[in-house]
Design an enzyme around this catalytic site. Structure first.
Site, PDB file in Angstrom:
ATOM      1  N   LYS A  11       0.831  -1.207   0.000  1.00 43.35           N
ATOM      2  CA  LYS A  11       0.000   0.000   0.000  1.00 43.35           C
ATOM      3  C   LYS A  11       0.873   1.268   0.000  1.00 43.35           C
ATOM      4  O   LYS A  11       2.083   1.200   0.270  1.00 43.35           O
ATOM      5  CB  LYS A  11      -0.936  -0.036   1.214  1.00 43.35           C
ATOM      6  CG  LYS A  11      -1.940  -1.215   1.176  1.00 43.35           C
ATOM      7  CD  LYS A  11      -2.907  -1.166   2.350  1.00 43.35           C
ATOM      8  CE  LYS A  11      -3.929  -2.300   2.281  1.00 43.35           C
ATOM      9  NZ  LYS A  11      -4.932  -2.219   3.374  1.00 43.35           N
ATOM     10  N   TYR A  51     -12.170  -1.973  -3.658  1.00 41.00           N
ATOM     11  CA  TYR A  51     -12.725  -2.173  -2.317  1.00 41.00           C
ATOM     12  C   TYR A  51     -14.253  -2.022  -2.299  1.00 41.00           C
ATOM     13  O   TYR A  51     -14.839  -1.682  -1.258  1.00 41.00           O
ATOM     14  CB  TYR A  51     -12.082  -1.195  -1.334  1.00 41.00           C
ATOM     15  CG  TYR A  51     -10.707  -1.634  -0.867  1.00 41.00           C
ATOM     16  CD1 TYR A  51     -10.547  -2.782  -0.089  1.00 41.00           C
ATOM     17  CD2 TYR A  51      -9.565  -0.896  -1.177  1.00 41.00           C
ATOM     18  CE1 TYR A  51      -9.297  -3.185   0.359  1.00 41.00           C
ATOM     19  CE2 TYR A  51      -8.303  -1.292  -0.728  1.00 41.00           C
ATOM     20  CZ  TYR A  51      -8.185  -2.439   0.042  1.00 41.00           C
ATOM     21  OH  TYR A  51      -6.943  -2.834   0.492  1.00 41.00           O
ATOM     22  N   ASN A 114      -2.259   0.137   6.922  1.00 43.82           N
ATOM     23  CA  ASN A 114      -1.705  -1.118   7.445  1.00 43.82           C
ATOM     24  C   ASN A 114      -0.803  -1.851   6.463  1.00 43.82           C
ATOM     25  O   ASN A 114      -0.730  -3.076   6.456  1.00 43.82           O
ATOM     26  CB  ASN A 114      -2.832  -2.010   7.981  1.00 43.82           C
ATOM     27  CG  ASN A 114      -3.832  -2.381   6.901  1.00 43.82           C
ATOM     28  OD1 ASN A 114      -3.673  -1.996   5.738  1.00 43.82           O
ATOM     29  ND2 ASN A 114      -4.837  -3.140   7.266  1.00 43.82           N
ATOM     30  N   HIS A 117      -2.019  -5.514   1.561  1.00 44.16           N
ATOM     31  CA  HIS A 117      -3.279  -6.232   1.329  1.00 44.16           C
ATOM     32  C   HIS A 117      -2.986  -7.706   1.068  1.00 44.16           C
ATOM     33  O   HIS A 117      -1.954  -8.042   0.508  1.00 44.16           O
ATOM     34  CB  HIS A 117      -3.988  -5.638   0.100  1.00 44.16           C
ATOM     35  CG  HIS A 117      -5.151  -6.460  -0.363  1.00 44.16           C
ATOM     36  ND1 HIS A 117      -6.399  -6.383   0.227  1.00 44.16           N
ATOM     37  CD2 HIS A 117      -5.256  -7.413  -1.331  1.00 44.16           C
ATOM     38  CE1 HIS A 117      -7.225  -7.239  -0.378  1.00 44.16           C
ATOM     39  NE2 HIS A 117      -6.549  -7.873  -1.325  1.00 44.16           N
ATOM     40  N   GLU A 128      -9.463 -10.080  -7.765  1.00 45.91           N
ATOM     41  CA  GLU A 128      -8.572  -8.963  -7.452  1.00 45.91           C
ATOM     42  C   GLU A 128      -7.383  -8.911  -8.404  1.00 45.91           C
ATOM     43  O   GLU A 128      -6.956  -7.827  -8.822  1.00 45.91           O
ATOM     44  CB  GLU A 128      -8.072  -9.096  -6.005  1.00 45.91           C
ATOM     45  CG  GLU A 128      -9.177  -8.881  -4.980  1.00 45.91           C
ATOM     46  CD  GLU A 128      -8.750  -9.184  -3.560  1.00 45.91           C
ATOM     47  OE1 GLU A 128      -9.574  -8.997  -2.648  1.00 45.91           O
ATOM     48  OE2 GLU A 128      -7.586  -9.591  -3.343  1.00 45.91           O
TER      49      GLU A 128
HETATM   50  P1  ADP Z   1      -8.004  -6.905   5.406  1.00 43.37           P
HETATM   51  O1  ADP Z   1      -7.188  -5.931   4.591  1.00 43.37           O
HETATM   52  O2  ADP Z   1      -7.244  -7.413   6.583  1.00 43.37           O
HETATM   53  O3  ADP Z   1      -8.617  -8.010   4.585  1.00 43.37           O
HETATM   54  P2  ADP Z   1     -10.672  -5.718   5.486  1.00 43.37           P
HETATM   55  O4  ADP Z   1     -10.959  -6.470   4.223  1.00 43.37           O
HETATM   56  O5  ADP Z   1     -11.627  -5.870   6.620  1.00 43.37           O
HETATM   57  O6  ADP Z   1      -9.227  -6.072   6.063  1.00 43.37           O
HETATM   58  O7  ADP Z   1     -10.578  -4.153   5.172  1.00 43.37           O
HETATM   59  C1  ADP Z   1      -9.899  -3.694   4.026  1.00 43.37           C
HETATM   60  C2  ADP Z   1      -9.031  -2.520   4.399  1.00 43.37           C
HETATM   61  O8  ADP Z   1      -9.859  -1.448   4.846  1.00 43.37           O
HETATM   62  C3  ADP Z   1      -8.070  -2.771   5.572  1.00 43.37           C
HETATM   63  O9  ADP Z   1      -6.877  -3.423   5.203  1.00 43.37           O
HETATM   64  C4  ADP Z   1      -7.833  -1.359   6.062  1.00 43.37           C
HETATM   65  O10 ADP Z   1      -6.889  -0.673   5.234  1.00 43.37           O
HETATM   66  C5  ADP Z   1      -9.203  -0.724   5.885  1.00 43.37           C
HETATM   67  N1  ADP Z   1     -10.015  -0.843   7.109  1.00 43.37           N
HETATM   68  C6  ADP Z   1     -10.671  -1.945   7.566  1.00 43.37           C
HETATM   69  N2  ADP Z   1     -11.332  -1.714   8.711  1.00 43.37           N
HETATM   70  C7  ADP Z   1     -11.076  -0.400   9.015  1.00 43.37           C
HETATM   71  C8  ADP Z   1     -11.475   0.468  10.095  1.00 43.37           C
HETATM   72  N3  ADP Z   1     -12.243   0.034  11.085  1.00 43.37           N
HETATM   73  N4  ADP Z   1     -11.021   1.757  10.060  1.00 43.37           N
HETATM   74  C9  ADP Z   1     -10.238   2.211   9.061  1.00 43.37           C
HETATM   75  N5  ADP Z   1      -9.834   1.436   8.011  1.00 43.37           N
HETATM   76  C10 ADP Z   1     -10.240   0.156   7.982  1.00 43.37           C
HETATM   77 MG    MG Z   2     -10.077  -8.016   3.147  1.00 41.70          MG
END
Ligand code: ADP
Ligand code: MG
Length: 143
Positions: A11, A51, A114, A117, A128
């Site tokens: 990212k 997303y 974070n 992905h 994806e």
């Molecule tokens: P992952 O990336 O672990 O699969 P998700 O699919 O739940 O997680 O969410 C996609 C992305 O959206 C996350 O990696 C993060 O960047 C963002 N995200 C998820 N939940 C939150 C939240 N509560 N607040 C802010 N950003 C979030």
């Molecule tokens: Mg996810």
């Protein structure tokens, strides 16, 4: 174990923090083969499409803005059990809850920013991957 593919994205925070090399090193050391890779910058539209499953959630706008805020590095990775093993390598979405030694625990600042992905299923990995790569972009690495 069945060979699987997963789609990852380093990212924009990963690139900004000069962690591209270190994260790719960890991915390769964990046994993943990189079969496609590029540097690109998402628009708000492409980030929003990627997303789309999160559309309507409170963090969606912030997520789209963050993902289009700078260059990112999508890759297709191949390995036995790639989907689950890669989720273990990167750690939980919230770095505060991620296991010690995972990429997100070590490098991520927040649940939103974070670092990386990882696809959550083989099927979603295919969908994806098609966002970023055509079949012709995928390199055979084992033969
Ligand atoms: P992952 O990336 O672990 O699969 P998700 O699919 O739940 O997680 O969410 C996609 C992305 O959206 C996350 O990696 C993060 O960047 C963002 N995200 C998820 N939940 C939150 C939240 N509560 N607040 C802010 N950003 C979030
Ligand atoms: Mg996810």
């Amino acid at each position: 174990m069945a060979v699987e593919r997963t789609l990852t994205i380093l990212k924009p925070d990963c690139i900004r923090k000069n962690l591209t090399g270190e994260v790719i090193r960890r991915i390769q050391e964990a046994g993943f083969d990189i079969v496609a890779m590029k540097l690109t910058r998402l628009t708000k539209d492409t980030a929003g499409g990627f997303y789309a499953v999160h559309k309507g959630k409170p963090f969606y706008k912030e997520l789209v803005e963050f993902m289009s805020s700078g260059p990112c590095v999508p890759m297709i990775l191949e390995k036995g059990n790639a989907i689950a093993d890669f989720r273990n390598l990167i750690g939980a979405t919230n770095p505060a809850e991620a296991d010690e030694g995972t990429i997100r625990a070590d490098f991520a600042d927040s649940i939103g920013e974070n670092i990386i992905h990882g696809s959550d299923s083989v099927e979603n990995g295919k969908i994806e991957s098609a966002y970023f790569f055509s079949e012709a972009d995928i390199v055979a690495v084992k033969s």
